[in-house]
Scaffold this motif. Structure first.
Motif, PDB file in Angstrom:
ATOM      1  N   GLU A 157       0.821  -1.206   0.000  1.00  0.00           N
ATOM      2  CA  GLU A 157       0.000   0.000   0.000  1.00  0.00           C
ATOM      3  C   GLU A 157       0.861   1.264   0.000  1.00  0.00           C
ATOM      4  N   LYS A 160       2.077   1.817  -3.592  1.00  0.00           N
ATOM      5  CA  LYS A 160       1.015   2.280  -4.490  1.00  0.00           C
ATOM      6  C   LYS A 160       0.661   3.743  -4.248  1.00  0.00           C
ATOM      7  N   SER A 161       0.532   4.128  -2.994  1.00  0.00           N
ATOM      8  CA  SER A 161       0.103   5.509  -2.712  1.00  0.00           C
ATOM      9  C   SER A 161       1.237   6.504  -2.868  1.00  0.00           C
ATOM     10  N   TRP A 288      -0.493   3.117   3.752  1.00  0.00           N
ATOM     11  CA  TRP A 288      -1.071   3.923   2.665  1.00  0.00           C
ATOM     12  C   TRP A 288      -0.887   5.409   2.974  1.00  0.00           C
ATOM     13  N   TYR A 289      -1.141   5.815   4.213  1.00  0.00           N
ATOM     14  CA  TYR A 289      -0.991   7.219   4.590  1.00  0.00           C
ATOM     15  C   TYR A 289       0.463   7.679   4.505  1.00  0.00           C
ATOM     16  N   ARG A 292       1.035   8.194   0.940  1.00  0.00           N
ATOM     17  CA  ARG A 292       0.270   9.361   0.472  1.00  0.00           C
ATOM     18  C   ARG A 292       0.948  10.665   0.895  1.00  0.00           C
ATOM     19  N   SER A 295       3.514  11.294  -1.823  1.00  0.00           N
ATOM     20  CA  SER A 295       2.957  11.776  -3.096  1.00  0.00           C
ATOM     21  C   SER A 295       2.357  13.168  -2.942  1.00  0.00           C
ATOM     22  N   LEU A 308      -3.936   9.317  -7.452  1.00  0.00           N
ATOM     23  CA  LEU A 308      -4.824   8.448  -6.687  1.00  0.00           C
ATOM     24  C   LEU A 308      -6.276   8.891  -6.844  1.00  0.00           C
ATOM     25  N   GLN A 312      -9.873   8.588  -1.553  1.00  0.00           N
ATOM     26  CA  GLN A 312      -9.349   7.297  -1.135  1.00  0.00           C
ATOM     27  C   GLN A 312      -8.860   7.318   0.309  1.00  0.00           C
ATOM     28  N   TRP A 313      -8.457   8.485   0.781  1.00  0.00           N
ATOM     29  CA  TRP A 313      -7.933   8.600   2.140  1.00  0.00           C
ATOM     30  C   TRP A 313      -8.963   8.196   3.195  1.00  0.00           C
TER      31      TRP A 313
END
Length: 319
Positions: A157, A160-161, A288-289, A292, A295, A308, A312-313
């Motif tokens: 994750e 990806k983020s 993920w965070y 993120r 990014s 993204l 999604q967050w």
């Protein structure tokens, strides 16, 4: 009636190959897929089951008309599901309707190149320990699509983020997509846009998990199969066109960075909870965070575009 159709679809002898196509409001795509198959299968040994996932009477009429016009009724059976319970459920209906040695699941937005079926069956005969066999997926112009993968894991994750090359390289063993290979490979899992599954796999581990409405059912099934000792084989000598995004709006929304449907995130949460527990799901979201935040810094300070989907967050907490 649909009940009569279901009874007619039950076959009292073993077929070599049963091809299952789930239709949901894409009858023309389904018929195009069917036409590409019609010259490649032996009607004495093989059959096609189309499961309509409650698309409505117009879809059913279009499918029935197309089957009749192209004289395909000898080996094609149409089953009308009374409800749309998802991709897994639709495929399970088709699988249970026919007694076969092998089942080939095919999206309605696939087209089979010449000799694709023969190549897949050849691979199945040559590699008897492979429980699942997938072809090379490609665009209409012949350009290959990534269709083989590593398992999704919590650190995946972050990759990806973040969408950052250096992060992807540093965490390569956790990067889900695998590069396209011209030689046969044995990935962790393969796309169920088109895949052959042997009967004994279902006999051993059961059917597709209907808790996955759509998405993550393929990685889940492959993981269960591998845990039971079955191999996964990608056979690139079989070529199948995948008009990705035509049978479902999710791919289009991903490309347009629009908000994805709730069922995508619920399938994601089901997968992580199933294999890593609730703690694993929370850890996946934390990673993920972290990605993120990387990014987001790129977007703010380097003027990089967002990569993204919207919201999604918050949507990753849908369970």
């Amino acid at each position: 009636s649909s009940e009569t159709s279901k009874l007619e679809d039950l076959i009292d002898y073993m077929k070599r190959l049963c091809i299952v196509i789930v239709n949901y409001k894409s009858p023309d795509l389904t018929l195009d897929c069917l036409k590409s198959l019609s010259y490649q299968i032996d009607s004495d040994q093989d059959c096609v089951v189309i499961v309509d996932n409650n698309s409505g009477q117009n879809d059913l009429a279009r499918l029935q008309s197309g089957i009749e016009q192209d004289h395909l009724r000898d080996f094609v059976r149409l089953i009308s599901s009374p409800a749309n319970n998802g991709f897994s459920a639709g495929n399970n209906i088709g699988i249970k309707a026919v007694d076969a040695e092998n089942y080939l699941l095919a999206n309605s937005d696939t087209l089979f190149r010449d000799n694709a079926i023969a190549e897949i069956l050849y691979a199945a005969k040559r590699y008897p320990r492979s429980g699942l066999i997938s072809p090379r997926l490609e665009w209409a112009d012949g350009k290959p699509q990534i269709s083989c993968f590593r398992y999704h894991r919590p650190l995946s994750e972050l990759i990806k983020s973040a969408g950052t090359d250096i992060i992807t390289k540093l965490l390569k063993p956790y990067n889900v997509p695998l590069r396209v290979n011209d030689q046969p490979t044995c990935p962790h899992w393969t796309s169920f846009a088109c895949v052959l599954i042997r009967r004994n796999v279902f006999d051993t581990i059961g059917f597709l998990d209907e808790g996955f409405f759509m998405f993550f059912e393929d990685v889940d099934f492959c993981r269960r199969a591998q845990n039971a000792g079955f191999g996964i084989l990608n056979w690139p000598r079989a070529h199948v066109v995948h008009l990705r995004g035509q049978s479902s709006s999710v791919k289009k929304k991903q490309q347009a960075l629009k908000r994805l449907p709730t069922y995508f995130y619920r399938s994601r949460a089901r997968y992580y909870s199933k294999y890593y527990g609730k703690v694993g799901l929370i850890l996946s979201n934390i990673f993920w965070y972290v990605g993120r935040s990387i990014s987001l810094i790129k977007e703010i300070f380097l003027q990089k575009p967002r990569t993204l989907p919207e919201s999604q967050w918050i949507d990753i907490w849908n369970i």
